[in-house]
Design an enzyme around this catalytic site. Structure first.
Site, PDB file in Angstrom:
ATOM      1  N   ARG A   1       0.830  -1.205   0.000  1.00 28.58           N
ATOM      2  CA  ARG A   1       0.000   0.000   0.000  1.00 28.58           C
ATOM      3  C   ARG A   1       0.864   1.256   0.000  1.00 28.58           C
ATOM      4  O   ARG A   1       0.556   2.232  -0.699  1.00 28.58           O
ATOM      5  CB  ARG A   1      -0.921  -0.005   1.218  1.00 28.58           C
ATOM      6  CG  ARG A   1      -1.787   1.237   1.314  1.00 28.58           C
ATOM      7  CD  ARG A   1      -2.719   1.169   2.507  1.00 28.58           C
ATOM      8  NE  ARG A   1      -3.572   2.349   2.549  1.00 28.58           N
ATOM      9  CZ  ARG A   1      -4.606   2.502   3.370  1.00 28.58           C
ATOM     10  NH1 ARG A   1      -4.907   1.538   4.235  1.00 28.58           N
ATOM     11  NH2 ARG A   1      -5.335   3.592   3.355  1.00 28.58           N
TER      12      ARG A   1
ATOM     13  N   ASN B   1     -10.675  -4.468  -1.478  1.00 34.54           N
ATOM     14  CA  ASN B   1     -10.536  -3.448  -2.519  1.00 34.54           C
ATOM     15  C   ASN B   1      -9.585  -3.892  -3.625  1.00 34.54           C
ATOM     16  O   ASN B   1      -8.671  -4.668  -3.369  1.00 34.54           O
ATOM     17  CB  ASN B   1     -10.019  -2.144  -1.896  1.00 34.54           C
ATOM     18  CG  ASN B   1     -11.107  -1.394  -1.166  1.00 34.54           C
ATOM     19  OD1 ASN B   1     -12.228  -1.325  -1.630  1.00 34.54           O
ATOM     20  ND2 ASN B   1     -10.765  -0.836  -0.010  1.00 34.54           N
TER      21      ASN B   1
ATOM     22  N   CYS C   1     -19.206  -2.284   0.551  1.00 41.23           N
ATOM     23  CA  CYS C   1     -18.369  -1.142   0.933  1.00 41.23           C
ATOM     24  C   CYS C   1     -19.071  -0.404   2.060  1.00 41.23           C
ATOM     25  O   CYS C   1     -20.303  -0.450   2.172  1.00 41.23           O
ATOM     26  CB  CYS C   1     -18.176  -0.221  -0.272  1.00 41.23           C
ATOM     27  SG  CYS C   1     -17.152   1.243   0.042  1.00 41.23           S
TER      28      CYS C   1
ATOM     29  N   HIS D   1     -16.533   3.404  -4.876  1.00 44.62           N
ATOM     30  CA  HIS D   1     -15.671   4.561  -4.669  1.00 44.62           C
ATOM     31  C   HIS D   1     -15.851   5.622  -5.758  1.00 44.62           C
ATOM     32  O   HIS D   1     -14.966   6.452  -5.972  1.00 44.62           O
ATOM     33  CB  HIS D   1     -14.202   4.151  -4.552  1.00 44.62           C
ATOM     34  CG  HIS D   1     -13.908   3.409  -3.289  1.00 44.62           C
ATOM     35  ND1 HIS D   1     -12.643   2.973  -2.948  1.00 44.62           N
ATOM     36  CD2 HIS D   1     -14.711   3.017  -2.262  1.00 44.62           C
ATOM     37  CE1 HIS D   1     -12.686   2.349  -1.785  1.00 44.62           C
ATOM     38  NE2 HIS D   1     -13.934   2.366  -1.349  1.00 44.62           N
TER      39      HIS D   1
ATOM     40  N   TYR E   1     -14.343   9.915  -2.391  1.00 45.33           N
ATOM     41  CA  TYR E   1     -13.402   9.564  -3.459  1.00 45.33           C
ATOM     42  C   TYR E   1     -13.560  10.442  -4.696  1.00 45.33           C
ATOM     43  O   TYR E   1     -12.647  10.502  -5.526  1.00 45.33           O
ATOM     44  CB  TYR E   1     -13.559   8.088  -3.829  1.00 45.33           C
ATOM     45  CG  TYR E   1     -13.092   7.173  -2.727  1.00 45.33           C
ATOM     46  CD1 TYR E   1     -11.784   6.717  -2.671  1.00 45.33           C
ATOM     47  CD2 TYR E   1     -13.952   6.775  -1.712  1.00 45.33           C
ATOM     48  CE1 TYR E   1     -11.336   5.898  -1.653  1.00 45.33           C
ATOM     49  CE2 TYR E   1     -13.529   5.957  -0.684  1.00 45.33           C
ATOM     50  CZ  TYR E   1     -12.222   5.523  -0.660  1.00 45.33           C
ATOM     51  OH  TYR E   1     -11.794   4.721   0.369  1.00 45.33           O
TER      52      TYR E   1
END
Length: 435
Positions: free
Chosen positions: A104, A158, A178, A208, A258
């Site tokens: 990440r 995700n 989500c 998102h 987002y």
């Protein structure tokens, strides 16, 4: 090998839930929801599955203590054996992070070198995560199908839209989940002074990439109080989204957080250069949380967990599992599922995130009024990217990665796509079988 940490034999008349990625620091949020909402989803056996044995035992021990404190009778087991863990499960929850926080951290940094958003689900970083994740999830799903052919797979991993599409295309009984929608529901309910269950969202878009186009009281046909919300609480809502209040007034909708990456791209990139990455923050937080989980006196989720992310995930997961398994749950929930004509400008096998009727046969999207061009254009563009991203994840190859990046509206220039392709492959070689 299965390790019993609960102390009671499972009740065969009750539900067996398996959580793949059960060693995640998220998991106590999920456990807390299972304990509080046991009348909605009566669990007889809970299995936490994770290859990280040390983390798994810490989380498993806390799970047992939370259940014991709240008087939940379920057996809790932990295992690193996926096949044993999912055998006989009624529902399997997926919450994976392939490559961990280290991957990440890479997703959130190298795209910035091209002046592009560095984020784990959006843009080039999101594509990298999809390429690492889809093959692993599909392998897990095949093993679930062999061990428990009737089990529902609930994907919280995700990028949810791409992962869910991969699962559905492979014929799995899968639904994506989500926590964005339930977060809005809870926020709006608090502002309106009503119970969360009284708030129904006209939620539409892709994972998102969504907008709240209505906030209805009492159900899908209830009064739309979104104009009232924006008039009376617009400053608060805009502040939570880090977007200007006048933008919300002009849109007449509430975009997800987002959308900030699209509506304020350059400002967000500049901010990302000057602030610590979210990955670094989460890694530090996880270290603290695991130390807390090892405390034998801890028997509830710690307050710090609220900063980890995933708020209300447990309640959304319980609600969805209960509705799918026929033990309760709300009849209408926001999920990721096949489009099937809901948005007529998308293919039927595109995966969208909308309100749907949930039952034993899965999710049936509710009708959605025509999207305005501002939303529809972006949804169509990102859907095209997601299709190309899935092809790259399934089949590999530098050209497929390049095309997906070129198609993404946050990239879109061939020089950027070329450079990002090289960097993506270089940073993810150990996770890409074809690289």
């Amino acid at each position: 090998m299965l390790h019993d940490i609960g102390g009671q034999a499972p009740n065969p008349r009750q539900t067996k839930i398996a959580v793949v990625g059960g060693g995640s620091t998220y998991t106590p949020e999920l456990i807390d929801g299972f304990a509080r909402l046991r009348d909605t989803l009566p669990i007889g056996e809970l299995v936490l599955v994770d290859p990280a044995a040390e983390r798994l035992e810490l989380v498993g021990g806390l799970a047992r203590r939370i259940f014991a404190k709240q008087g939940h009778p379920a057996t809790v087991t932990t295992t690193s054996d996926l096949d044993a863990g999912v055998a006989g499960a009624d529902a399997v929850l997926l919450q994976l992070r392939v490559g961990g926080q280290a991957a990440r951290q890479q997703d959130e940094t190298w795209p910035l070198e091209c002046g592009c958003i560095g984020q784990e689900t959006t843009g080039a970083g999101g594509l990298a995560k999809a390429l690492r994740t889809v093959p692993v999830v599909l392998d897990i799903a095949e093993r679930v199908r062999r061990a428990s052919p009737d089990a529902w797979i609930i994907d919280f991993t995700n990028p949810v839209g791409i992962v869910t599409r991969a699962l559905l295309q492979a014929g799995h009984r899968a639904i994506g989940l989500c926590n964005v929608a339930i977060g809005f529901q809870r926020k709006f309910a608090a502002l309106l002074g009503v119970a969360p269950g009284d708030v129904h969202l006209d939620h539409v878009g892709l994972n998102h990439l969504t907008w709240e186009r209505g906030v209805r009281l009492g159900g899908p046909e209830g009064e739309n109080v979104l104009p009232k919300l924006l008039a009376e609480h617009g400053d608060t809502i805009a502040g939570d989204l880090h977007l200007p209040r006048p933008l919300l007034d002009r849109l007449g909708t509430v975009p997800s957080y987002y959308l900030r990456y699209f509506y304020a791209h350059d400002a967000v990139v500049e901010e990302m250069w000057t602030k610590p990455s979210r990955a670094a923050e989460v890694a530090a937080m996880e270290k603290q949380l695991l130390e807390m989980y090892g405390d034998p006196a801890l028997d509830e989720k710690p307050a710090l967990l609220a900063k980890r992310g995933g708020a209300f995930y447990s309640e959304a997961a319980v609600d969805l599992a209960a509705a799918l398994l026929g033990s309760g749950g709300s009849p209408y929930q926001v999920v990721n599922t096949y489009n099937n004509g809901t948005l007529p400008f998308l293919a039927d096998d595109a995966v969208i995130e909308v309100q749907a009727a949930i039952g034993a046969r899965g999710a049936t999207p509710l009708p959605v009024p025509q999207l305005d061009p501002l939303c529809a254009g972006l949804v169509a563009n990102v859907t095209a990217y997601e299709q190309l991203a899935l092809e790259a994840a399934l089949h590999g190859g530098r050209d497929r990665v390049f095309k997906a990046l070129l198609a993404h509206p946050l990239i879109g220039q061939y020089a950027y796509a070329e450079s990002l392709t090289d960097q993506l492959i270089a940073h993810n070689q150990e996770h890409l079988a074809w690289a």
